[in-house]
Enzyme design. Sequence first.
Site, mmCIF file in Angstrom:
data_model
loop_
_atom_site.group_PDB
_atom_site.id
_atom_site.type_symbol
_atom_site.label_atom_id
_atom_site.label_comp_id
_atom_site.label_asym_id
_atom_site.label_seq_id
_atom_site.Cartn_x
_atom_site.Cartn_y
_atom_site.Cartn_z
ATOM 1 N N GLY A 31 0.833 -1.099 -0.062
ATOM 2 C CA GLY A 31 0.014 -0.147 0.098
ATOM 3 C C GLY A 31 0.773 1.148 -0.051
ATOM 4 N NE ARG A 69 13.638 16.878 -2.967
ATOM 5 C CZ ARG A 69 14.084 17.146 -2.012
ATOM 6 N NH1 ARG A 69 14.162 16.596 -0.802
ATOM 7 N NH2 ARG A 69 14.744 18.366 -2.035
ATOM 8 C CB VAL A 84 17.150 9.688 -6.439
ATOM 9 C CG1 VAL A 84 17.765 10.080 -7.771
ATOM 10 C CG2 VAL A 84 16.075 8.338 -6.767
ATOM 11 N NE ARG A 144 -2.522 -4.198 -0.703
ATOM 12 C CZ ARG A 144 -1.869 -3.656 0.418
ATOM 13 N NH1 ARG A 144 -0.679 -4.303 0.873
ATOM 14 N NH2 ARG A 144 -2.099 -2.411 0.910
ATOM 15 C CG ASP A 200 3.711 -6.717 7.630
ATOM 16 O OD1 ASP A 200 3.172 -6.142 6.497
ATOM 17 O OD2 ASP A 200 3.207 -7.379 8.458
ATOM 18 C CB THR A 239 2.837 1.018 6.141
ATOM 19 O OG1 THR A 239 1.391 0.769 6.629
ATOM 20 C CG2 THR A 239 3.372 0.616 7.253
ATOM 21 C CG ASP A 265 -2.007 -0.163 8.047
ATOM 22 O OD1 ASP A 265 -2.533 0.795 7.746
ATOM 23 O OD2 ASP A 265 -2.232 -1.331 7.779
ATOM 24 C CG ASP A 323 1.760 -2.498 10.045
ATOM 25 O OD1 ASP A 323 2.337 -1.739 9.680
ATOM 26 O OD2 ASP A 323 0.916 -3.335 9.649
ATOM 27 N NE ARG A 335 -3.949 -5.352 5.801
ATOM 28 C CZ ARG A 335 -3.072 -5.284 4.824
ATOM 29 N NH1 ARG A 335 -3.873 -5.820 3.895
ATOM 30 N NH2 ARG A 335 -2.103 -4.699 4.851
ATOM 31 C CD GLU A 357 -8.774 -1.905 6.909
ATOM 32 O OE1 GLU A 357 -7.306 -1.647 6.780
ATOM 33 O OE2 GLU A 357 -9.539 -2.328 5.827
ATOM 34 C CB ILE A 406 -10.078 9.695 1.751
ATOM 35 C CG1 ILE A 406 -9.846 11.051 1.673
ATOM 36 C CG2 ILE A 406 -10.352 9.425 3.263
ATOM 37 C CD1 ILE A 406 -11.002 11.848 1.788
HETATM 38 O O1 F6P Z 1 -1.524 -1.701 4.365
HETATM 39 C C1 F6P Z 1 -2.099 -0.435 4.654
HETATM 40 C C2 F6P Z 1 -3.581 -0.518 4.178
HETATM 41 O O2 F6P Z 1 -3.855 0.725 3.882
HETATM 42 C C3 F6P Z 1 -4.200 -1.131 5.203
HETATM 43 O O3 F6P Z 1 -4.653 -0.363 6.502
HETATM 44 C C4 F6P Z 1 -5.597 -1.718 4.354
HETATM 45 O O4 F6P Z 1 -6.150 -2.564 5.180
HETATM 46 C C5 F6P Z 1 -4.866 -2.118 3.264
HETATM 47 O O5 F6P Z 1 -3.852 -1.217 3.056
HETATM 48 C C6 F6P Z 1 -5.849 -1.593 2.100
HETATM 49 O O6 F6P Z 1 -5.282 -2.141 0.926
HETATM 50 P P1 F6P Z 1 -5.621 -2.149 -0.635
HETATM 51 O O7 F6P Z 1 -5.473 -0.634 -1.069
HETATM 52 O O8 F6P Z 1 -4.736 -3.035 -1.446
HETATM 53 O O9 F6P Z 1 -6.940 -2.498 -0.468
#
Ligand code: F6P
Length: 318
Positions: free
Chosen positions: A11, A21, A24, A72, A103, A125, A127, A129, A171, A222, A250
């Site tokens: 993501g 930047r 590089v 992904r 990760d 990320t 998250d 996390d 997640r 979520e 968003i």
């Molecule tokens: O890993 C970042 C994240 O934004 C998570 O919070 C979310 O569950 C996931 O990516 C959504 O991924 P995608 O944009 O591939 O649906």
Amino acid sequence: MKKIGILTSGGDAPGMNAAIRAVVRTALVNNIEVVGIHKGYLGLHEGEIFPMDRSSVSDIIQKGGTILKTARFPEFAQPEVREKAAQVLKIYGIEGLVVIGGDGSFRGAKGLAELGIKTIGIPGTIDNDLGYTDRTIGFDTAQNTVIDAINKIRDTSSSHQRVSVVEVMGRDCGDLALYAGLAGGATTILVPEKKFTKEEIIKTVMDGKRQKKHHNLVVIAEGVGNSDEIAKEIEEISGIETRLTVLGHIQRGGAPSAYDRILASRMGHRAVELLMEGKSARVIGTVKGEIVDYDIHEALTIKRPFNEKLYQIAMDLV
Ligand code: F6P
């Protein structure tokens, strides 16, 4: 080190461009050639590689997303796919690879390091996390995006005296819900790390009603489960009109905050330094404001600790 590659994976997160930047430009001032790899490991596997110079990263520090594109690519977990990618790197003469991602992306970098490619990971990320670092690039901007949305939802929620349930990303990690929930004045914060009962949620909503609160704000990560069901149950049991807002993607967009730009610049700079020192299989983080690096294997085993104290503060301030 004569030539390095850079990719973004998983993501996207605001601040990734500032990190690109930094990588590089740090490489170029040290006379190291840099190539960009499009679409993360997918592009690497397919040989989507192109040269980068100073101007390739002009005018991007303020931009969200990633100019390198991302993807992904779960197939990268397969040894034969990674072997082909390592082959591509060798054919292009790329001795070191900087991977910006979360990760899953780091697991890919670990796999490539095991095949003899010098790899360095930069945490990108929203998250937050990753357990070994206090912050990941993108988290600060995403928090601010969520807070901005909560402020707006609060206006209409107060006017109608409703319960607003706001679902944020995350997640497995509730940091975005926790930090934005505290900063946004949430009455309830639901995160995957903390068990809760339906009765507890309803109690805080009913307490709010008794205290004649104009609105009740429930922030939910979520990963907790079905927020639509939770919102419906709150409405049914409390008898208060309830609306759900799912913030969705968003949260991943927008111009990076100053914090994320600076963090990304420091991490990108350090990534190249590590490659110049001959290091591999390291990931960069920030601990107590300092830039640190960890062994990638170790970093991936560190579970992000839930900030109980912050949660307690948020709950005490309701
Ligand atoms: O890993 C970042 C994240 O934004 C998570 O919070 C979310 O569950 C996931 O990516 C959504 O991924 P995608 O944009 O591939 O649906």
